[in-house]
Enzyme design. Structure first.
Site, mmCIF file in Angstrom:
data_model
loop_
_atom_site.group_PDB
_atom_site.id
_atom_site.type_symbol
_atom_site.label_atom_id
_atom_site.label_comp_id
_atom_site.label_asym_id
_atom_site.label_seq_id
_atom_site.Cartn_x
_atom_site.Cartn_y
_atom_site.Cartn_z
ATOM 1 N N ARG A 114 18.735 1.199 0.878
ATOM 2 C CA ARG A 114 17.730 0.162 1.184
ATOM 3 C C ARG A 114 18.414 -0.837 2.102
ATOM 4 O O ARG A 114 19.401 -1.471 1.709
ATOM 5 C CB ARG A 114 17.251 -0.522 -0.098
ATOM 6 C CG ARG A 114 16.496 -1.800 0.191
ATOM 7 C CD ARG A 114 15.751 -2.343 -1.001
ATOM 8 N NE ARG A 114 14.617 -1.497 -1.310
ATOM 9 C CZ ARG A 114 13.614 -1.860 -2.131
ATOM 10 N NH1 ARG A 114 13.617 -3.043 -2.710
ATOM 11 N NH2 ARG A 114 12.616 -1.041 -2.357
ATOM 12 N N CYS A 274 2.204 -2.341 -3.861
ATOM 13 C CA CYS A 274 3.480 -1.653 -4.108
ATOM 14 C C CYS A 274 4.378 -2.437 -5.065
ATOM 15 O O CYS A 274 5.304 -1.865 -5.627
ATOM 16 C CB CYS A 274 4.200 -1.397 -2.788
ATOM 17 S SG CYS A 274 4.505 -2.913 -1.855
HETATM 18 N N1 CP Z 1 7.905 -1.332 -4.479
HETATM 19 C C1 CP Z 1 9.235 -1.421 -4.453
HETATM 20 O O1 CP Z 1 9.915 -0.785 -3.645
HETATM 21 O O2 CP Z 1 9.756 -2.241 -5.400
HETATM 22 P P1 CP Z 1 11.259 -2.733 -5.450
HETATM 23 O O3 CP Z 1 11.472 -3.653 -4.286
HETATM 24 O O4 CP Z 1 11.373 -3.472 -6.767
HETATM 25 O O5 CP Z 1 12.173 -1.549 -5.391
HETATM 26 N N1 NVA Z 2 7.103 -5.257 2.374
HETATM 27 C C1 NVA Z 2 7.912 -5.544 1.220
HETATM 28 C C2 NVA Z 2 7.938 -4.371 0.306
HETATM 29 C C3 NVA Z 2 8.672 -4.589 -0.988
HETATM 30 C C4 NVA Z 2 8.730 -3.372 -1.833
HETATM 31 C C5 NVA Z 2 9.304 -5.930 1.666
HETATM 32 O O1 NVA Z 2 9.835 -5.301 2.592
HETATM 33 O O2 NVA Z 2 9.870 -6.859 1.091
#
Ligand code: CP
Ligand code: NVA
Length: 317
Positions: A114, A274
Site C-alpha cells: 500500500r 469501501c
Molecule cells: N477499504 C480499505 O481498503 O480499508 P483500509 O484502508 O482499512 O485497508
Molecule cells: N480513497 C481512500 C480509500 C481508503 C480505503 C483513500 O485512498 O484514502
C-alpha cells in the site's frame, strides 16, 4: 494478468490494476474466492493452499481492512504474513525500491504493498521475483473493487444490466470501480464536483478495454442515482490529501449520501462504501446503518476475495 518475466526469474502473475488484467483471470479469482468462502462458512476452515508460504505486507499508509484481511486470509490458507510499517522499510529513502523488492522476494512468496505513488508498486513488481499485489495506491484499489463485485453478484444474483452510481471524489477507488464495471459489463455513472472528476485518460482506457462501456459523468448526484441499482461513495479526503480538507469539505457537501438523495433512487438500490467512512460527512449514519446498506458485507468480502487471489497467485488454483 500481468505476467512479467524478470531478469531474476520466470514469469509470475502480479495484481497491480484491474486493467489490463484479463477478464478470465479476474473471473477465476472471483470463482476461487466464492468457493473458499463457502468452504470456510460450511466447515470453519480452508484447504491449506498456501501452507508454509509467507506474504510480505508493505504499508506506507494506515489500514484496517486490507492489513487484517490479507493476514487472516494467509492464516486460513495455512500460511503467514509479515507487516512492514512505513518506518521500518523507508522505501526509496532508506532503501531503493528495486533493492527492497529483490530482498523481499528472496525471503517471501509474495509482496502486497500500500503506497502513495503508484510507481512504487510498479517498481516493486518490476524487480520482485514473486507476485506483487496492489493494496491501494493513489491511483487505484483493485482488491477493494473485486470484493465489491463479489458483494454485488451475491446481492443481485447476477451482474447483468446493473447500474452503479458512484457519488463523490474521482479517486483511486472510483477509477478501479470504473475499470471493473467496464470489464464486467456493468453500467457506470459518476457524479463528482468540477475539478474532482475521473481523468479522461482513465475513461479512455476503460473504453478501449471494455467493448461496450456504458459510462456517464455528471456533476449532479440526483442525476447519477436515478435508476441506480448500486450507490457507492468513498471519503472526500483520501489518505495523503488531509491538507485539502478545508477546501474540499464545502465543495463536496452536496454529494453526501443521505435519505434525501436515496429518495431519488429506486427503492431496491443498495448503498456501498469501501470504508473507513466519515459518518455525517460523505454518508449519514441513517444510510450507513440503514436497510439499504451492504457496507459490512462488502467489508467482509475483502477477506474472501483476498483468499481467492492468494490461492491463485500462491496456491496453484
Ligand atoms: N477499504 C480499505 O481498503 O480499508 P483500509 O484502508 O482499512 O485497508
Ligand atoms: N480513497 C481512500 C480509500 C481508503 C480505503 C483513500 O485512498 O484514502
Amino acid at each position: 494478468m500481468n505476467p512479467t518475466a524478470t531478469a531474476a526469474g520466470p514469469a509470475k502473475t502480479d495484481f497491480i490494476d484491474i486493467l489490463p488484467t484479463a477478464h478470465p483471470l479476474l473471473q477465476h479469482f472471483l470463482n476461487v474466492a466464492m468457493r473458499l468462502k463457502k468452504q470456510y462458512q460450511s466447515t470453519g476452515r480452508n484447504e491449506p493452499l498456501a501452507a508454509g508460504k509467507v506474504l510480505a505486507m508493505i504499508f506506507e499508509k494506515p489500514s484496517l481492512r486490507t492489513r487484517v484481511s490479507f493476514d487472516v486470509a494467509m492464516q486460513h490458507l495455512g500460511g503467514s504474513a509479515i507487516y512492514i510499517s512505513p518506518n521500518e522499510i523507508g522505501l526509496g529513502v532508506r532503501e531503493s525500491i528495486p533493492d527492497a523488492a529483490r530482498v523481499l522476494s528472496g525471503f517471501c512468496d509474495a509482496v502486497m504493498a500500500r503506497t502513495f505513488a503508484h510507481a512504487t508498486i510498479e517498481g516493486l513488481a518490476k524487480h520482485s521475483r514473486r507476485p506483487v499485489i496492489n493494496g491501494l495506491s493513489d491511483h487505484s484499489h483493485p482488491c477493494q473493487v473485486m470484493a465489491d463485485i463479489m458483494t454485488i453478484q451475491e446481492h443481485f444474483g447476477h451482474l447483468d444490466n446493473l447500474n452503479v452510481a458512484y457519488v463523490g471524489d474521482g479517486n483511486n477507488v472510483a477509477r478501479s470501480l470504473l475499470e471493473i464495471c467496464g470489464l464486467m459489463g456493468i453500467n457506470f455513472r459518476i457524479a463528482a464536483p468540477a475539478g474532482y472528476e475521473l481523468d479522461q485518460r482513465s475513461i479512455d482506457a476503460a473504453r478501449t478495454m471494455s467493448r461496450n462501456l456504458n459510462f456517464m459523468a455528471t456533476t449532479s448526484p440526483r442525476e447519477a442515482v436515478r435508476g441506480a441499482d448500486v450507490i457507492y461513495t468513498d471519503t472526500w479526503i483520501s489518505m495523503g490529501h488531509e491538507d485539502e480538507k478545508a477546501v474540499r469539505l464545502p465543495i463536496f457537501h452536496p454529494y453526501q449520501i443521505n435519505r434525501q438523495l436515496l429518495a431519488d433512487a429506486p427503492g431496491h438500490a443498495v448503498v456501498m462504501h469501501c470504508l473507513p467512512a466519515y459518518r455525517g460527512v460523505e454518508i449519514t449514519d441513517e444510510v450507513l446503518d440503514g436497510p439499504q446498506s451492504v457496507v459490512f458485507d462488502q467489508a467482509e468480502n475483502r477477506l474472501h476475495f483476498q483468499k481467492g487471489l492468494l490461492a491463485v497467485l500462491l496456491g496453484g488454483q
